[in-house]
Write a protein that holds these residues in place. Sequence first.
Motif, PDB file in Angstrom:
ATOM      1  N   ALA A 142     -24.116  27.778 -61.980  1.00 57.00           N
ATOM      2  CA  ALA A 142     -24.590  26.462 -62.417  1.00 57.00           C
ATOM      3  C   ALA A 142     -23.892  25.344 -61.656  1.00 57.00           C
ATOM      4  O   ALA A 142     -24.464  24.275 -61.423  1.00 57.00           O
ATOM      5  CB  ALA A 142     -24.376  26.303 -63.925  1.00 57.00           C
ATOM      6  N   SER A 143     -22.644  25.574 -61.272  1.00 61.39           N
ATOM      7  CA  SER A 143     -21.884  24.574 -60.513  1.00 61.39           C
ATOM      8  C   SER A 143     -20.784  25.295 -59.734  1.00 61.39           C
ATOM      9  O   SER A 143     -20.537  26.484 -59.948  1.00 61.39           O
ATOM     10  CB  SER A 143     -21.269  23.531 -61.451  1.00 61.39           C
ATOM     11  N   ILE A 144     -20.131  24.567 -58.852  1.00 63.11           N
ATOM     12  CA  ILE A 144     -19.028  25.156 -58.093  1.00 63.11           C
ATOM     13  C   ILE A 144     -17.800  25.253 -58.994  1.00 63.11           C
ATOM     14  O   ILE A 144     -17.403  24.260 -59.611  1.00 63.11           O
ATOM     15  CB  ILE A 144     -18.714  24.301 -56.848  1.00 63.11           C
ATOM     16  N   PRO A 145     -17.199  26.426 -59.116  1.00 66.63           N
ATOM     17  CA  PRO A 145     -16.040  26.596 -60.013  1.00 66.63           C
ATOM     18  C   PRO A 145     -14.866  25.694 -59.631  1.00 66.63           C
ATOM     19  O   PRO A 145     -14.721  25.273 -58.480  1.00 66.63           O
ATOM     20  CB  PRO A 145     -15.679  28.077 -59.839  1.00 66.63           C
ATOM     21  N   LYS A 146     -14.015  25.433 -60.598  1.00 67.04           N
ATOM     22  CA  LYS A 146     -12.816  24.635 -60.380  1.00 67.04           C
ATOM     23  C   LYS A 146     -11.926  25.293 -59.330  1.00 67.04           C
ATOM     24  O   LYS A 146     -11.772  26.509 -59.295  1.00 67.04           O
ATOM     25  CB  LYS A 146     -12.045  24.492 -61.699  1.00 67.04           C
ATOM     26  N   GLY A 147     -11.343  24.478 -58.467  1.00 68.53           N
ATOM     27  CA  GLY A 147     -10.481  24.984 -57.415  1.00 68.53           C
ATOM     28  C   GLY A 147     -11.219  25.278 -56.122  1.00 68.53           C
ATOM     29  O   GLY A 147     -10.591  25.654 -55.127  1.00 68.53           O
ATOM     30  N   LEU A 148     -12.544  25.108 -56.148  1.00 67.62           N
ATOM     31  CA  LEU A 148     -13.352  25.323 -54.950  1.00 67.62           C
ATOM     32  C   LEU A 148     -14.105  24.045 -54.612  1.00 67.62           C
ATOM     33  O   LEU A 148     -14.317  23.179 -55.465  1.00 67.62           O
ATOM     34  CB  LEU A 148     -14.367  26.456 -55.157  1.00 67.62           C
ATOM     35  N   ARG A 149     -14.499  23.931 -53.384  1.00 72.03           N
ATOM     36  CA  ARG A 149     -15.404  22.866 -52.977  1.00 72.03           C
ATOM     37  C   ARG A 149     -16.419  23.457 -52.012  1.00 72.03           C
ATOM     38  O   ARG A 149     -16.179  24.509 -51.432  1.00 72.03           O
ATOM     39  CB  ARG A 149     -14.659  21.702 -52.325  1.00 72.03           C
ATOM     40  N   GLY A 150     -17.546  22.794 -51.867  1.00 73.02           N
ATOM     41  CA  GLY A 150     -18.563  23.358 -50.994  1.00 73.02           C
ATOM     42  C   GLY A 150     -19.811  22.523 -50.953  1.00 73.02           C
ATOM     43  O   GLY A 150     -19.793  21.336 -51.298  1.00 73.02           O
ATOM     44  N   VAL A 151     -20.906  23.156 -50.533  1.00 71.53           N
ATOM     45  CA  VAL A 151     -22.170  22.454 -50.354  1.00 71.53           C
ATOM     46  C   VAL A 151     -23.273  23.182 -51.107  1.00 71.53           C
ATOM     47  O   VAL A 151     -23.261  24.405 -51.242  1.00 71.53           O
ATOM     48  CB  VAL A 151     -22.536  22.360 -48.857  1.00 71.53           C
ATOM     49  N   HIS A 152     -24.226  22.400 -51.610  1.00 73.54           N
ATOM     50  CA  HIS A 152     -25.396  22.957 -52.288  1.00 73.54           C
ATOM     51  C   HIS A 152     -26.466  23.234 -51.243  1.00 73.54           C
ATOM     52  O   HIS A 152     -26.835  22.356 -50.466  1.00 73.54           O
ATOM     53  CB  HIS A 152     -25.903  21.948 -53.329  1.00 73.54           C
ATOM     54  N   LEU A 153     -26.966  24.479 -51.201  1.00 69.85           N
ATOM     55  CA  LEU A 153     -27.917  24.869 -50.171  1.00 69.85           C
ATOM     56  C   LEU A 153     -29.368  24.775 -50.634  1.00 69.85           C
ATOM     57  O   LEU A 153     -30.219  24.230 -49.941  1.00 69.85           O
ATOM     58  CB  LEU A 153     -27.625  26.301 -49.700  1.00 69.85           C
ATOM     59  N   TYR A 154     -29.673  25.308 -51.808  1.00 70.81           N
ATOM     60  CA  TYR A 154     -31.055  25.301 -52.283  1.00 70.81           C
ATOM     61  C   TYR A 154     -31.099  25.764 -53.736  1.00 70.81           C
ATOM     62  O   TYR A 154     -30.097  26.202 -54.303  1.00 70.81           O
ATOM     63  CB  TYR A 154     -31.944  26.215 -51.421  1.00 70.81           C
ATOM     64  N   GLU A 155     -32.290  25.660 -54.338  1.00 74.86           N
ATOM     65  CA  GLU A 155     -32.568  26.182 -55.678  1.00 74.86           C
ATOM     66  C   GLU A 155     -33.600  27.299 -55.526  1.00 74.86           C
ATOM     67  O   GLU A 155     -34.533  27.191 -54.741  1.00 74.86           O
ATOM     68  CB  GLU A 155     -33.144  25.093 -56.580  1.00 74.86           C
ATOM     69  N   GLU A 156     -33.405  28.375 -56.283  1.00 78.18           N
ATOM     70  CA  GLU A 156     -34.304  29.521 -56.148  1.00 78.18           C
ATOM     71  C   GLU A 156     -34.900  29.919 -57.493  1.00 78.18           C
ATOM     72  O   GLU A 156     -34.226  29.883 -58.528  1.00 78.18           O
ATOM     73  CB  GLU A 156     -33.543  30.705 -55.549  1.00 78.18           C
TER      74      GLU A 156
END
Length: 284
Positions: A142-156
Motif C-alpha cells: 500500500a505504501s513504502i515501508p518506514k526506513g525505505l525510500r523509492g519511486v512509484h512505478l505503476y498500479e496493477e
Amino acid sequence: MNIDLRHLRCFLTVAQEGGFTAAGRRLHLTQPTLTRNIRTLEQTLGVKLFERSTRRTELTEKGKALQEAVAPLLRQLDSALRDLQKGEKLRIGFSWGLPEGLSRLAARFSEETGVGVEFIRCDTPQAGLDTGEADLGLLRSASIPKGLRGVHLYEEDRIAAVPASWRLAERTELDWADLTEVPLIINTVSGTTFPDMWPAGRRPTVGAECRNFDEWLEQVAVGLGVGTAPVSAALRYTHPAVRLVPLTGAPTVPAYLAHPSHGAHPQAARFAHQVWQAAGELHP
C-alpha cells in the motif's frame, strides 16, 4: 588550492570546443554557470586562461600549459574510476513477477554506468532489503515501508485464482465482494491480499497461510481456498489445477522500486530515478 574537478572539466571542454556556447551544450550547463566556473578557476590560480572576444575564445599561453598538463591527468583519473566500477553489481530483489521492460532498462543502465544489474528472488517482506540480500527491492504494498525510500512505478489490476475443481471456476467474472463467501489463501510474507481489506463484519475466512508465491499457488490448486494476485504475476505463474478468473471491484496493487533511506548502494537512487523516468516502458 581549492580547485574542484568540475572547474577543470569545464576548462578543458571550453578549450576543446573553442567557445563557451558549444561547451555549455556539451556539458548541459547554462553559459552563466560555465562562465562562473571558469572565472573561479582563473581567480584561484591567479592567471588568465582565455582571451575572449565577441567572435572567438582562445587559450592564453598559461591556458595552453594548463591544458597540456591537466588533460592526460583527467584521462588517467577517468580510466581509474572506470576500472573501480568493473565488476560492481546492483542487486534488485523481487518476490515474484518482474515487470516486462525492467531488464531492458537495467541493461541500459549498465551500459551507461558500467555497473552490472542482477535480479535475485527474495521471499521476504521487503524483497531482500530487510535481510541485506538486495540493494533495491520491487515492492507491492500500500505504501513504502518506514526506513525505505523509492519511486512509484505503476498500479496493477488483480485477478482471482480459483481451484479448477470448484464451480466458482466456471464463472466468467468475479467481484471483490464475492470473495467474502469463500476461504482466502494468504501469503503472509510477500502477498498483497489480506482479510482486513474488506469491511469489518464482511471479511473472508482464512483457508490457509503460506510464505511464498509457489506455496500460494499450490494451496489454491489443492482446493484450500481462493487467492488474488496482480494480473501479471498470476498469468506468468500458471497451474493446471488453478483457473484464473477476471476480478472486478478490487483495489489495485501499487508497485514501488525502493532502497534504504540510509546506507543505500551509491547507485541505488540513480537507478530508481532512471526507471521512474522510463516507467512508461514498463508493462506489468
